[in-house]
Design an enzyme around this catalytic site. Sequence first.
Site, PDB file in Angstrom:
ATOM      1  N   HIS A  21      27.434  36.186  43.626  1.00 11.07           N
ATOM      2  CA  HIS A  21      27.017  35.287  42.550  1.00 11.07           C
ATOM      3  C   HIS A  21      27.287  33.843  42.967  1.00 11.07           C
ATOM      4  CE1 HIS A  21      31.203  34.799  41.473  1.00 11.07           C
ATOM      5  NE2 HIS A  21      31.346  36.093  41.220  1.00 11.07           N
ATOM      6  N   HIS A  24      30.635  32.852  44.609  1.00  8.78           N
ATOM      7  CA  HIS A  24      30.740  33.151  46.049  1.00  8.78           C
ATOM      8  C   HIS A  24      29.913  32.136  46.847  1.00  8.78           C
ATOM      9  CE1 HIS A  24      31.038  37.404  44.274  1.00  8.78           C
ATOM     10  NE2 HIS A  24      32.249  37.076  44.647  1.00  8.78           N
ATOM     11  N   CYS A 129      47.451  45.603  39.371  1.00  6.78           N
ATOM     12  CA  CYS A 129      46.138  45.325  38.779  1.00  6.78           C
ATOM     13  C   CYS A 129      45.081  45.640  39.824  1.00  6.78           C
ATOM     14  CB  CYS A 129      46.015  43.874  38.339  1.00  6.78           C
ATOM     15  SG  CYS A 129      44.297  43.478  37.908  1.00  6.78           S
ATOM     16  N   CYS A 132      42.696  42.662  40.670  1.00  4.13           N
ATOM     17  CA  CYS A 132      43.250  41.686  41.628  1.00  4.13           C
ATOM     18  C   CYS A 132      43.628  42.363  42.939  1.00  4.13           C
ATOM     19  CB  CYS A 132      44.528  41.046  41.110  1.00  4.13           C
ATOM     20  SG  CYS A 132      44.381  40.081  39.627  1.00  4.13           S
ATOM     21  N   CYS A 147      46.763  42.340  32.580  1.00  2.00           N
ATOM     22  CA  CYS A 147      46.774  41.427  33.723  1.00  2.00           C
ATOM     23  C   CYS A 147      46.378  40.037  33.213  1.00  2.00           C
ATOM     24  CB  CYS A 147      45.789  41.909  34.783  1.00  2.00           C
ATOM     25  SG  CYS A 147      45.312  40.603  35.928  1.00  2.00           S
ATOM     26  N   HIS A 150      42.627  39.350  34.687  1.00  2.00           N
ATOM     27  CA  HIS A 150      41.508  40.196  34.249  1.00  2.00           C
ATOM     28  C   HIS A 150      41.569  40.597  32.779  1.00  2.00           C
ATOM     29  CE1 HIS A 150      41.179  40.539  38.621  1.00  2.00           C
ATOM     30  NE2 HIS A 150      39.902  40.699  38.370  1.00  2.00           N
ATOM     31  N   LYS A 302      33.010  31.457  31.203  1.00  2.00           N
ATOM     32  CA  LYS A 302      33.398  32.222  32.379  1.00  2.00           C
ATOM     33  C   LYS A 302      32.240  33.158  32.717  1.00  2.00           C
ATOM     34  CE  LYS A 302      37.479  34.757  33.895  1.00  2.00           C
ATOM     35  NZ  LYS A 302      37.017  35.833  34.657  1.00  2.00           N
ATOM     36  N   LYS A 305      29.172  39.677  33.466  1.00  2.00           N
ATOM     37  CA  LYS A 305      27.951  40.429  33.184  1.00  2.00           C
ATOM     38  C   LYS A 305      27.763  40.580  31.682  1.00  2.00           C
ATOM     39  CE  LYS A 305      26.417  42.432  37.205  1.00  2.00           C
ATOM     40  NZ  LYS A 305      26.943  43.356  38.184  1.00  2.00           N
TER      41      LYS A 305
HETATM   42  O1  ME8 Z   1      39.215  37.785  46.199  1.00  2.00           O
HETATM   43  N1  ME8 Z   1      34.119  29.918  40.945  1.00  2.00           N
HETATM   44  O2  ME8 Z   1      37.165  38.612  46.840  1.00  2.00           O
HETATM   45  P1  ME8 Z   1      36.233  38.183  45.626  1.00  2.00           P
HETATM   46  C1  ME8 Z   1      34.424  29.551  42.184  1.00  2.00           C
HETATM   47  N2  ME8 Z   1      38.288  40.054  48.685  1.00  2.00           N
HETATM   48  N3  ME8 Z   1      34.598  30.408  43.197  1.00  2.00           N
HETATM   49  C2  ME8 Z   1      34.447  31.704  42.945  1.00  2.00           C
HETATM   50  C3  ME8 Z   1      34.121  32.185  41.655  1.00  2.00           C
HETATM   51  C4  ME8 Z   1      33.949  31.212  40.627  1.00  2.00           C
HETATM   52  N4  ME8 Z   1      33.623  31.534  39.392  1.00  2.00           N
HETATM   53  N5  ME8 Z   1      34.045  33.504  41.706  1.00  2.00           N
HETATM   54  C5  ME8 Z   1      34.309  33.861  42.998  1.00  2.00           C
HETATM   55  C6  ME8 Z   1      38.501  38.427  46.956  1.00  2.00           C
HETATM   56  N6  ME8 Z   1      34.554  32.776  43.739  1.00  2.00           N
HETATM   57  C7  ME8 Z   1      39.097  39.027  48.202  1.00  2.00           C
HETATM   58  C8  ME8 Z   1      39.275  37.941  49.221  1.00  2.00           C
HETATM   59  S1  ME8 Z   1      40.026  37.036  51.613  1.00  2.00           S
HETATM   60  C9  ME8 Z   1      40.980  37.571  52.824  1.00  2.00           C
HETATM   61  C10 ME8 Z   1      39.914  38.363  50.492  1.00  2.00           C
HETATM   62  C11 ME8 Z   1      34.840  32.759  45.186  1.00  2.00           C
HETATM   63  O3  ME8 Z   1      34.939  38.859  45.849  1.00  2.00           O
HETATM   64  C12 ME8 Z   1      36.175  32.069  45.483  1.00  2.00           C
HETATM   65  O4  ME8 Z   1      36.193  31.674  46.826  1.00  2.00           O
HETATM   66  O5  ME8 Z   1      36.933  38.370  44.340  1.00  2.00           O
HETATM   67  C13 ME8 Z   1      37.137  33.199  45.285  1.00  2.00           C
HETATM   68  O6  ME8 Z   1      38.383  32.961  45.897  1.00  2.00           O
HETATM   69  C14 ME8 Z   1      36.395  34.322  45.945  1.00  2.00           C
HETATM   70  O7  ME8 Z   1      35.006  34.088  45.632  1.00  2.00           O
HETATM   71  C15 ME8 Z   1      36.858  35.663  45.415  1.00  2.00           C
HETATM   72  O8  ME8 Z   1      35.990  36.641  45.895  1.00  2.00           O
END
Ligand code: ME8
Length: 695
Positions: A21, A24, A129, A132, A147, A150, A302, A305
């Site tokens: 999304h 990311h 959690c 997380c 949590c 979440h 926030k 879905k």
């Molecule tokens: O945490 N606003 O993966 P994840 C800004 N797999 N950035 C956002 C966001 C938002 N609303 N939503 C997601 C993980 N991000 C682990 C990481 S690394 C070794 C392992 C971005 O799929 C932001 O960079 O939950 C956040 O830290 C990351 O996506 C979390 O992605």
Amino acid sequence: MKPSKPFYVTTPIYYVNDRPHIGHAYSTIAADVLARYHRLRGVPTRFLTGLDEHGLKIERRAKEMGKEPQAFVDSMAAPFREAWDVLECTPDDFIRTTEPRHEALVQQLWTRLEQAGDIYLGDYEDWYCVGCESFKTEKELLEGNLCPVHKKPVEKVKEQSYFFRLSAYTERLLEFYESHPTFVRPAGRFNEVKSFVREGLRDLSISRTSFRWGVPVPGNDEHVMYVWLDALTNYISALGGPAAEAPLYKQFWGEDATQVHIVGKDILRFHAVYWPAFLLSAGIAPPTQVWAHGWLTVDGEKMSKSLGNFLPPAPLAEAFGTDALRYYLMRGVAFGQDGDFSHEALVARYNGELGNGLGNLLNRVLSIVKKNLGGVVPDSPRIGGVVEIATEDGPIYEQLDRTLEQKAQEAARESARWLEEVNPGRALDAIWKLVAEANGYIDRTEPWSLAKRGETGRLGVVMYSVLETLRWLSVMIWPFMPERAEALRTQLGLKALEDREKDVDVWPAHFGELPAGTQTALGTPLFPRIDDDEKARIFASLGLGRDKESDRMSEQQEGPGAPSASGATQNSEPAIAADATPPEPFAPDMSFDDFMKVDLRVGLILSAEKVKKSKKLLCLQIDLGEKGPRQILAGISAHYQPEALVGRRVVVVANLPPRKMMGLESQGMVLAARDEVGLGVLSPLHDAQPGTRVS
Ligand code: ME8
């Protein structure tokens, strides 16, 4: 200063439980901008992104989808790769934690931690959690054992587990932070990390026995590794490390390289506490910097879905253009702070900064060059670095030209500095200052009048200066908007940056390198205007009806903070004649003489900036044809980006007594019309000279 070290930039590796999304995309685009910038500087650059495919969360999701975990994660890789393609992100590697190359190296890292005496077997009993993938202490939980992130119930975990002696690293981490004062950015977040560590660290459970979807622990495959130990290792496993002899690892994780992890603030603790502790234990230097950006909300809420505001990036890129989306994300949401993704704001920035600012600049310049100079870049005013002054048509290298050149130098320097400090939004601010400067330069030098008067020498200088400025801009915007930057270059008749020599620094430094004689090609507008009909069509295609946001915005505008017709006298804020609630009864008749007492003049906006601490006011410097510009404060900040106003002609009430607002003097009033849809500043249809009387 030009970066010289090899540069390694990474994004988090994303969980594959869902599709990508806009959040990311935000991290990935930021990393891509930094990678592209360093590549332009001719520096060896490596950009890594990838996927986090192990853990309980993924195992459960696969089950829900009725798939085996491996088949499920395989099916999720494509949407991420495709999203990064659509968004013109250019990772050099895409790592998946289920790849054998990664698993083998995670096991090597584990062995190193074990050899360092930092792993022991024990019993774990606490909360977890799954969202997380993180253990929680009782203290952290919300009422009802929820949590805090979440807002879902955590699970009690009671099982045998290997532990990492994190508690032994409290002091070492604090020392490391002390000796690496820019390890975490922004500084405020670093302080949070330090306070967390100062409170003392507990040993960390790093294995699980109650599910199978993970990397087996070496020597005891009853256990799979904790998913964060597995995931964090991706940053070195993708380089072939920790095997010291791996060439990429040597080049990009050595002391001579810079490593920057871009992460969201949600996962800072893992990167700034656990990751350096693992590395210190393994005898590996931690990375140079962890940059934690803020959190994006969508239209004020926030993303989720269930709220129906989960935004996949591809439809947005299709609707607005990838580059406009990249630009908006990097400029509209200050890096490091939380911010809102707003469709309305995207359109406003697109039309204002991209269309009216940069697109219009290119169009104006190339039209004049086409009409008067056969579309060809004229001779450079600089010969061998010496300012050439031909006298037939008067001075041909004037203060204005010199100022533009200085402003270009300033923009190149500043934007580079901000990119090196990982602040893409500030870099764009610096670049757009130059866009405004160049538009203002055209207004002030009036090339159309030069052409009319046959002053071709001077016309050539003016056109050269601004064409060269556009060339500089084409390089500076390339990291952010690679496709539009190349389109701009095509119209300027320049070679694509993509085809440059890759180890050469091409960041602009010498003004005057645009070859005279280059054939320009005026093409379609870089950013065609999104008018109201087009906007309605786009919003409908994105499933945004008569959108909530417009309602929200108009509520805000009508609210107590909004400029109003009488605001100028009541709130002493907006110096703007505007009508809040039309139709308003017409005023009683007055005499012609009375009307003539109001001295209305055409003004040219030379600069515009927001007034600190004011939501409504812009501070404008307006040329009324007098000796110096007038400073006028206008309550239009909610309606215009300052840059979009520079170079515009407006109508000014010039004979009002000066008034002070927010500590600044306002020497006049800008006319505007306001109805329930919005506010429009009045502008003459013809570019009348500043100071021309309006009657
Ligand atoms: O945490 N606003 O993966 P994840 C800004 N797999 N950035 C956002 C966001 C938002 N609303 N939503 C997601 C993980 N991000 C682990 C990481 S690394 C070794 C392992 C971005 O799929 C932001 O960079 O939950 C956040 O830290 C990351 O996506 C979390 O992605």
